[in-house]
Motif scaffolding. Structure first.
Motif, PDB file in Angstrom:
ATOM      1  N   ALA A 135       0.835  -1.207   0.000  1.00 19.68           N
ATOM      2  CA  ALA A 135       0.000   0.000   0.000  1.00 19.68           C
ATOM      3  C   ALA A 135       0.866   1.252   0.000  1.00 19.68           C
ATOM      4  CB  ALA A 135      -0.927  -0.005   1.211  1.00 19.68           C
ATOM      5  N   LEU A 136       1.945   1.235   0.772  1.00 23.24           N
ATOM      6  CA  LEU A 136       2.870   2.364   0.778  1.00 23.24           C
ATOM      7  C   LEU A 136       3.506   2.549  -0.595  1.00 23.24           C
ATOM      8  CD1 LEU A 136       4.271   4.573   2.432  1.00 23.24           C
ATOM      9  CD2 LEU A 136       6.014   2.884   3.033  1.00 23.24           C
ATOM     10  N   ALA A 137       3.830   1.454  -1.251  1.00 26.96           N
ATOM     11  CA  ALA A 137       4.394   1.533  -2.601  1.00 26.96           C
ATOM     12  C   ALA A 137       3.396   2.143  -3.580  1.00 26.96           C
ATOM     13  CB  ALA A 137       4.819   0.146  -3.080  1.00 26.96           C
ATOM     14  N   LEU A 138       2.132   1.773  -3.444  1.00 24.45           N
ATOM     15  CA  LEU A 138       1.099   2.359  -4.322  1.00 24.45           C
ATOM     16  C   LEU A 138       0.940   3.855  -4.054  1.00 24.45           C
ATOM     17  CD1 LEU A 138      -1.671  -0.389  -4.381  1.00 24.45           C
ATOM     18  CD2 LEU A 138      -0.225   0.364  -6.268  1.00 24.45           C
ATOM     19  N   LEU A 139       0.975   4.234  -2.787  1.00 22.36           N
ATOM     20  CA  LEU A 139       0.892   5.663  -2.463  1.00 22.36           C
ATOM     21  C   LEU A 139       2.086   6.417  -3.034  1.00 22.36           C
ATOM     22  CD1 LEU A 139      -0.347   5.587   1.236  1.00 22.36           C
ATOM     23  CD2 LEU A 139      -1.624   6.360  -0.771  1.00 22.36           C
ATOM     24  N   ALA A 140       3.252   5.802  -2.981  1.00 19.82           N
ATOM     25  CA  ALA A 140       4.448   6.439  -3.529  1.00 19.82           C
ATOM     26  C   ALA A 140       4.353   6.533  -5.050  1.00 19.82           C
ATOM     27  CB  ALA A 140       5.689   5.660  -3.125  1.00 19.82           C
ATOM     28  N   ALA A 141       3.791   5.516  -5.686  1.00 20.34           N
ATOM     29  CA  ALA A 141       3.671   5.520  -7.148  1.00 20.34           C
ATOM     30  C   ALA A 141       2.685   6.572  -7.635  1.00 20.34           C
ATOM     31  CB  ALA A 141       3.250   4.145  -7.645  1.00 20.34           C
ATOM     32  N   THR A 142       1.649   6.839  -6.851  1.00 18.60           N
ATOM     33  CA  THR A 142       0.658   7.844  -7.251  1.00 18.60           C
ATOM     34  C   THR A 142       1.077   9.259  -6.883  1.00 18.60           C
ATOM     35  OG1 THR A 142      -0.585   7.565  -5.188  1.00 18.60           O
ATOM     36  CG2 THR A 142      -1.260   6.218  -7.078  1.00 18.60           C
ATOM     37  N   GLY A 143       2.151   9.386  -6.091  1.00 21.02           N
ATOM     38  CA  GLY A 143       2.634  10.709  -5.733  1.00 21.02           C
ATOM     39  C   GLY A 143       2.096  11.233  -4.420  1.00 21.02           C
ATOM     40  N   SER A 144       1.306  10.448  -3.710  1.00 24.20           N
ATOM     41  CA  SER A 144       0.771  10.881  -2.418  1.00 24.20           C
ATOM     42  C   SER A 144       1.853  10.945  -1.348  1.00 24.20           C
ATOM     43  CB  SER A 144      -0.326   9.924  -1.963  1.00 24.20           C
ATOM     44  OG  SER A 144      -1.378   9.914  -2.900  1.00 24.20           O
ATOM     45  N   VAL A 145       2.862  10.097  -1.483  1.00 27.96           N
ATOM     46  CA  VAL A 145       4.002  10.066  -0.559  1.00 27.96           C
ATOM     47  C   VAL A 145       5.252  10.304  -1.388  1.00 27.96           C
ATOM     48  CG1 VAL A 145       5.287   8.639   1.069  1.00 27.96           C
ATOM     49  CG2 VAL A 145       2.812   8.428   0.943  1.00 27.96           C
ATOM     50  N   SER A 146       6.151  11.102  -0.884  1.00 27.20           N
ATOM     51  CA  SER A 146       7.340  11.450  -1.646  1.00 27.20           C
ATOM     52  C   SER A 146       8.506  10.525  -1.303  1.00 27.20           C
ATOM     53  CB  SER A 146       7.723  12.896  -1.345  1.00 27.20           C
ATOM     54  OG  SER A 146       8.907  13.220  -2.011  1.00 27.20           O
ATOM     55  N   VAL A 147       8.816   9.615  -2.221  1.00 31.16           N
ATOM     56  CA  VAL A 147      10.001   8.753  -2.126  1.00 31.16           C
ATOM     57  C   VAL A 147      10.567   8.620  -3.528  1.00 31.16           C
ATOM     58  CG1 VAL A 147       9.208   7.427  -0.127  1.00 31.16           C
ATOM     59  CG2 VAL A 147       8.704   6.609  -2.407  1.00 31.16           C
ATOM     60  N   PRO A 148      11.846   8.293  -3.661  1.00 29.53           N
ATOM     61  CA  PRO A 148      12.405   8.081  -4.998  1.00 29.53           C
ATOM     62  C   PRO A 148      11.702   6.922  -5.716  1.00 29.53           C
ATOM     63  CG  PRO A 148      14.150   8.266  -3.370  1.00 29.53           C
ATOM     64  CD  PRO A 148      12.858   8.206  -2.621  1.00 29.53           C
ATOM     65  N   VAL A 149      11.691   6.975  -7.038  1.00 26.27           N
ATOM     66  CA  VAL A 149      11.003   5.969  -7.843  1.00 26.27           C
ATOM     67  C   VAL A 149      11.556   4.572  -7.568  1.00 26.27           C
ATOM     68  CG1 VAL A 149      10.540   5.191 -10.190  1.00 26.27           C
ATOM     69  CG2 VAL A 149      10.418   7.618  -9.641  1.00 26.27           C
ATOM     70  N   VAL A 150      12.858   4.461  -7.457  1.00 27.18           N
ATOM     71  CA  VAL A 150      13.476   3.161  -7.201  1.00 27.18           C
ATOM     72  C   VAL A 150      12.990   2.598  -5.870  1.00 27.18           C
ATOM     73  CG1 VAL A 150      15.665   1.966  -6.863  1.00 27.18           C
ATOM     74  CG2 VAL A 150      15.477   3.767  -8.575  1.00 27.18           C
ATOM     75  N   SER A 151      12.822   3.458  -4.884  1.00 19.58           N
ATOM     76  CA  SER A 151      12.327   3.009  -3.588  1.00 19.58           C
ATOM     77  C   SER A 151      10.894   2.514  -3.689  1.00 19.58           C
ATOM     78  CB  SER A 151      12.400   4.132  -2.560  1.00 19.58           C
ATOM     79  OG  SER A 151      13.731   4.480  -2.307  1.00 19.58           O
ATOM     80  N   ALA A 152      10.073   3.156  -4.497  1.00 19.79           N
ATOM     81  CA  ALA A 152       8.686   2.726  -4.671  1.00 19.79           C
ATOM     82  C   ALA A 152       8.640   1.339  -5.300  1.00 19.79           C
ATOM     83  CB  ALA A 152       7.926   3.729  -5.524  1.00 19.79           C
ATOM     84  N   VAL A 153       9.472   1.097  -6.289  1.00 22.55           N
ATOM     85  CA  VAL A 153       9.522  -0.220  -6.930  1.00 22.55           C
ATOM     86  C   VAL A 153      10.031  -1.255  -5.934  1.00 22.55           C
ATOM     87  CG1 VAL A 153      10.614  -1.575  -8.757  1.00 22.55           C
ATOM     88  CG2 VAL A 153       9.802   0.734  -9.234  1.00 22.55           C
ATOM     89  N   GLY A 154      11.061  -0.921  -5.197  1.00 22.18           N
ATOM     90  CA  GLY A 154      11.607  -1.833  -4.186  1.00 22.18           C
ATOM     91  C   GLY A 154      10.588  -2.171  -3.111  1.00 22.18           C
ATOM     92  N   LEU A 155       9.833  -1.167  -2.681  1.00 22.73           N
ATOM     93  CA  LEU A 155       8.776  -1.413  -1.703  1.00 22.73           C
ATOM     94  C   LEU A 155       7.723  -2.359  -2.263  1.00 22.73           C
ATOM     95  CD1 LEU A 155       8.188   2.140  -0.184  1.00 22.73           C
ATOM     96  CD2 LEU A 155       9.034   0.125   1.021  1.00 22.73           C
ATOM     97  N   GLY A 156       7.356  -2.155  -3.518  1.00 23.02           N
ATOM     98  CA  GLY A 156       6.364  -3.026  -4.147  1.00 23.02           C
ATOM     99  C   GLY A 156       6.839  -4.469  -4.214  1.00 23.02           C
ATOM    100  N   VAL A 157       8.078  -4.658  -4.601  1.00 18.18           N
ATOM    101  CA  VAL A 157       8.647  -6.013  -4.691  1.00 18.18           C
ATOM    102  C   VAL A 157       8.706  -6.650  -3.306  1.00 18.18           C
ATOM    103  CG1 VAL A 157      10.740  -7.320  -5.221  1.00 18.18           C
ATOM    104  CG2 VAL A 157       9.926  -5.567  -6.807  1.00 18.18           C
ATOM    105  N   ALA A 158       9.160  -5.907  -2.322  1.00 16.73           N
ATOM    106  CA  ALA A 158       9.246  -6.432  -0.957  1.00 16.73           C
ATOM    107  C   ALA A 158       7.866  -6.810  -0.425  1.00 16.73           C
ATOM    108  CB  ALA A 158       9.899  -5.409  -0.036  1.00 16.73           C
ATOM    109  N   GLY A 159       6.864  -5.986  -0.706  1.00 15.72           N
ATOM    110  CA  GLY A 159       5.499  -6.283  -0.272  1.00 15.72           C
ATOM    111  C   GLY A 159       4.970  -7.558  -0.895  1.00 15.72           C
TER     112      GLY A 159
END
Length: 72
Positions: free
Chosen positions: A22-46
């Protein structure tokens, strides 16, 4: 491969995986500010945590010789 993750551990992995995904999805939509690589990494880890919890099998536990699953 036999199960090596206990029931409580599996539930914790699924809940944590859903939260991380869910955090990765929020990061991907721009609701939470994290680097793109971190959003992908979060998604994979989830996804990895959700799959491990659902199958009750963990490759790292197997490599380390850990068995947290009681005989079912």
């Amino acid at each position: 491969m036999k199960r090596n993750v206990g029931r409580i551990d599996a539930i914790a992995r699924i809940v944590g995986g859903v939260a991380i995904a869910a955090l990765a999805l929020l990061a991907a939509t721009g609701s939470v500010s994290v680097p793109v690589v971190s959003a992908v990494g979060l998604g994979v880890a989830g996804v990895v945590l959700i799959v491990e919890g659902a199958t009750r099998r963990c490759l790292l536990y197997r490599v380390l010789g850990i068995d947290r699953c009681p005989i079912d």
